[in-house]
Design a protein around this motif. Structure first.
Motif, PDB file in Angstrom:
ATOM      1  N   VAL A  90      67.578  36.837 134.681  1.00  0.00           N
ATOM      2  CA  VAL A  90      67.283  35.925 135.784  1.00  0.00           C
ATOM      3  C   VAL A  90      66.233  36.570 136.677  1.00  0.00           C
ATOM      4  O   VAL A  90      66.345  37.743 137.026  1.00  0.00           O
ATOM      5  N   GLY A  91      65.207  35.791 137.056  1.00  0.00           N
ATOM      6  CA  GLY A  91      64.162  36.310 137.928  1.00  0.00           C
ATOM      7  C   GLY A  91      62.799  36.059 137.332  1.00  0.00           C
ATOM      8  O   GLY A  91      62.475  34.941 136.942  1.00  0.00           O
ATOM      9  N   LEU A 101      67.393  45.657 135.052  1.00  0.00           N
ATOM     10  CA  LEU A 101      67.946  44.583 135.862  1.00  0.00           C
ATOM     11  C   LEU A 101      69.258  45.011 136.491  1.00  0.00           C
ATOM     12  O   LEU A 101      70.048  45.740 135.874  1.00  0.00           O
ATOM     13  N   MET A 105      71.922  40.122 137.595  1.00  0.00           N
ATOM     14  CA  MET A 105      70.730  39.377 137.203  1.00  0.00           C
ATOM     15  C   MET A 105      70.587  39.309 135.679  1.00  0.00           C
ATOM     16  O   MET A 105      69.536  38.941 135.173  1.00  0.00           O
TER      17      MET A 105
END
Length: 329
Positions: A90-91, A101, A105
């Motif tokens: 995620v990101g 990470l 995340m």
């Protein structure tokens, strides 16, 4: 490790490059992920060109918002993940074969999911679901109109709308995609050949749409607004034309047609944990059902990033362009 960067804005195929760095080591509560699949989206190309709404960004920068990878090292304090777990980062900044990470995340990928389809699961299908559910109160039988209907978001909109009993009018630039969209559940497909689109939409639907989805911008926004019912809403979620959204004052003032933006990254910034879990549960279920199946036009190793972004920028494609990491099993 290898990652793609751009040091200045410009033609993606010219300014993107690959650099090599030492393998990073995860710190407390962090994991190291070896990417197997990375996605290329229009927003990535627009960002490299300097035409995306999130500018300015700090350069050099690494694009990429969709990936599938395998955890191969964990830092102190990590409890939710183990070496060998498949995750969906995620990101952003994911055009790299290795990521560090925070464990929160790196949610686990759905068990047994195809890596390519899992990497594509969140961004486009998530946008499609949310623009249909979170903005306008739509009921079975209502009509929705969208442009760029052959995009991955567009095809997901068609499939999700069909499941909810909604009808769709779909605007495309190529006649050869109509059959695929009809198979997805499109009620009407309009090939944009410079005609009066508002009139064409009215002829295709038996009621004025309440919602329009605009990925193009410029005069395309005006055409969608003119086709909507009074107090309808145009949702701008893309800017493929690179032009500011236009609306006719007669629609805005006298018919209360509204223009609203949507950006998935901002939704994630403001959504509650419960809302995020609800979205992810929906997407995982649809992935398992095969509803999210996305066509892939070509796959490139990360080292061939210039060729990959050039291919992604070309018209006439019939699927996504994917990047493959060096750590594939």
């Amino acid at each position: 490790m290898k990652r793609a960067i751009f040091r200045q804005h410009g033609d993606p195929a010219k300014v993107i490059e690959i650099i090599e760095e030492d393998d990073p080591t995860p710190g407390p509560f962090e994991v190291r992920v070896r990417n197997q699949v990375m996605t290329i989206n229009p927003a990535d190309l627009l960002s490299i060109e300097g035409r995306y709404g999130a500018e300015p960004i700090t350069l050099p920068a690494t694009p990429g918002v969709g990936a599938y990878g395998i955890v191969d090292a964990v830092g102190e304090g990590v409890t939710r993940l183990s070496i060998g777990d498949a995750v969906l980062p995620v990101g952003g900044g994911f055009w790299a074969d290795t990521l560090i990470l925070h464990e929160r995340m790196a949610p686990k990928a759905p068990a047994g999911a195809d890596p390519e389809q899992a990497a594509l699961m969140r961004a486009n299908p998530g946008t499609a679901h949310l623009v249909l559910t979170d903005i306008v109160d739509l009921q079975p039988g209502d009509w929705v109109v969208q442009n760029a209907a052959n995009s991955n978001v567009g095809r997901m909109v068609i499939r999700f709308a069909r499941e909810r009993g909604l009808h769709t009018v779909n605007i495309v630039r190529r006649a050869d995609v109509a059959e695929a969209l009809t198979a997805d559940g499109a009620d009407a497909v309009i090939v944009d050949e410079g005609q009066d689109l508002a009139a064409a939409i009215a002829a295709a639907a038996d009621a004025a749409p309440k919602l329009a989805l605009d990925a193009v911008g410029g005069t395309a926004t005006r055409a969608l607004g003119g086709a909507l019912a009074d107090r309808g809403t145009v949702v701008a979620y893309g800017l493929l034309s690179g032009q500011p959204n236009e609306m006719d004052a007669r629609d805005v003032v006298f018919r209360d047609v509204r223009l609203q933006g949507f950006w998935l990254f901002d939704w994630y910034r403001t959504a509650t944990p419960d809302k995020m879990r609800e979205l992810h549960a929906f997407l995982e279920a649809k992935l398992a059902e095969g509803v999210l199946q996305t066509d892939v036009d070509a796959r490139y190793p990360l080292d061939q990033i210039k060729e990959a972004v050039a291919h992604a920028a070309r018209g006439g494609r019939n699927g996504k362009i994917l990047l493959k990491g060096d750590h594939n099993a």
